[in-house]
Design an enzyme around this catalytic site. Structure first.
Site, mmCIF file in Angstrom:
data_model
loop_
_atom_site.group_PDB
_atom_site.id
_atom_site.type_symbol
_atom_site.label_atom_id
_atom_site.label_comp_id
_atom_site.label_asym_id
_atom_site.label_seq_id
_atom_site.Cartn_x
_atom_site.Cartn_y
_atom_site.Cartn_z
ATOM 1 N N HIS A 6 -38.137 -48.556 -48.092
ATOM 2 C CA HIS A 6 -36.788 -48.626 -47.581
ATOM 3 C C HIS A 6 -36.685 -49.180 -46.338
ATOM 4 O O HIS A 6 -37.574 -49.532 -45.614
ATOM 5 C CB HIS A 6 -36.197 -47.406 -48.159
ATOM 6 C CG HIS A 6 -36.555 -46.942 -49.448
ATOM 7 N ND1 HIS A 6 -35.892 -47.327 -50.558
ATOM 8 C CD2 HIS A 6 -37.333 -45.778 -49.705
ATOM 9 C CE1 HIS A 6 -36.654 -46.303 -51.372
ATOM 10 N NE2 HIS A 6 -37.215 -45.527 -51.035
ATOM 11 N N GLU A 43 -34.779 -40.933 -45.801
ATOM 12 C CA GLU A 43 -36.215 -41.315 -46.160
ATOM 13 C C GLU A 43 -36.676 -42.486 -45.745
ATOM 14 O O GLU A 43 -37.905 -42.169 -45.188
ATOM 15 C CB GLU A 43 -36.356 -41.713 -47.721
ATOM 16 C CG GLU A 43 -37.581 -42.009 -48.463
ATOM 17 C CD GLU A 43 -37.656 -42.394 -49.680
ATOM 18 O OE1 GLU A 43 -36.695 -42.434 -50.351
ATOM 19 O OE2 GLU A 43 -38.804 -42.914 -50.296
ATOM 20 N N GLU A 175 -45.584 -40.085 -52.701
ATOM 21 C CA GLU A 175 -44.397 -39.257 -52.561
ATOM 22 C C GLU A 175 -44.627 -38.019 -51.886
ATOM 23 O O GLU A 175 -45.152 -37.165 -52.371
ATOM 24 C CB GLU A 175 -43.603 -39.107 -53.795
ATOM 25 C CG GLU A 175 -43.195 -40.405 -54.763
ATOM 26 C CD GLU A 175 -41.762 -40.961 -54.276
ATOM 27 O OE1 GLU A 175 -41.248 -40.526 -53.321
ATOM 28 O OE2 GLU A 175 -41.578 -42.039 -54.629
HETATM 29 ZN ZN ZN Z 1 -38.728 -44.192 -51.733
#
Ligand code: ZN
Length: 212
Positions: A6, A43, A175
């Protein structure tokens, strides 16, 4: 190649990040905004911080490191461009760093390895080895539990991620935690945890490269 997921400008530019790009087997939005903790720690900031720490650790060990972005000030790059950066670098290993936005009751980390979609068949096996090494390095480095709400023993295989479908070099996603879970949110907002996360990821990559 280290890919911090991102970017800080994504939310303000929906036209750019919703533009469809080829994800190897289907079209998918260029990028997404990513998730955040309930307290508002995004994030994209977590992934950038961890990525810079991983880069620093690996460079100190003599590795050549390429990043897909170097700050959180921009938009994207699109997922296909992120894959192309690793491909063009002929990276020995590539990792996309993320943190999840799962159910608030779930916690823990998981690693995502590419499934075979045809065009990436050459990287499926080495990527799986990379996934095992990163899972092991991250678990020892952080003490973080494997995910309780997704994957099996912290590992899953997916065919819907452009970053894995389009890669020509061994690649995985991690993650690192579930940002929507209170305990994991406390970890990701701690610089000490992010350093441990980086040490763990770097250890996994190093183990993979030594195994070549
Ligand atoms: Zn992500």
């Amino acid at each position: 190649m280290i890919d911090p997921g991102h970017n800080g400008g994504n939310a303000a530019d929906p036209a750019a990040i919703n533009k469809l790009v080829w994800a190897g087997t289907f079209y998918k939005p260029c990028d997404t905004t990513g998730t955040a903790t309930n307290g508002g720690y995004p994030e994209y900031a977590f992934t950038m911080d961890v990525a810079l720490r991983v880069a620093s650790i690996l460079r100190a060990q003599g590795a050549k490191v390429v990043l897909t972005r170097s700050s959180s000030a921009g938009v994207g790059p699109c997922i296909n461009v992120r894959a192309a950066i690793g491909n063009e670098a002929h990276a020995d290993a590539a990792i996309s760093i993320h943190a999840d936005g799962g159910p608030s009751t779930g916690y823990g980390f998981h690693v995502i390895a590419p499934g075979n979609v045809g065009i990436n068949s050459a990287i499926v096996k080495p990527s799986y080895r990379l996934a095992l090494d990163v899972r092991s390095g991250y678990a020892s480095g952080t003490g973080e539990h494997t995910a309780t709400y997704v994957a099996t023993n912290g590992l899953t295989v997916r065919t819907d991620l452009g970053g894995l479908n389009l890669s020509t070099v061994p690649k995985v996603f991690i993650e690192c935690a579930n940002m929507r879970n209170a305990a994991d949110a406390a970890r990701v907002t701690s610089a000490a945890f992010r350093q441990r996360a980086a040490v763990g990821i770097a250890a996994g990559i190093t183990a993979f490269l030594r195994g070549h």
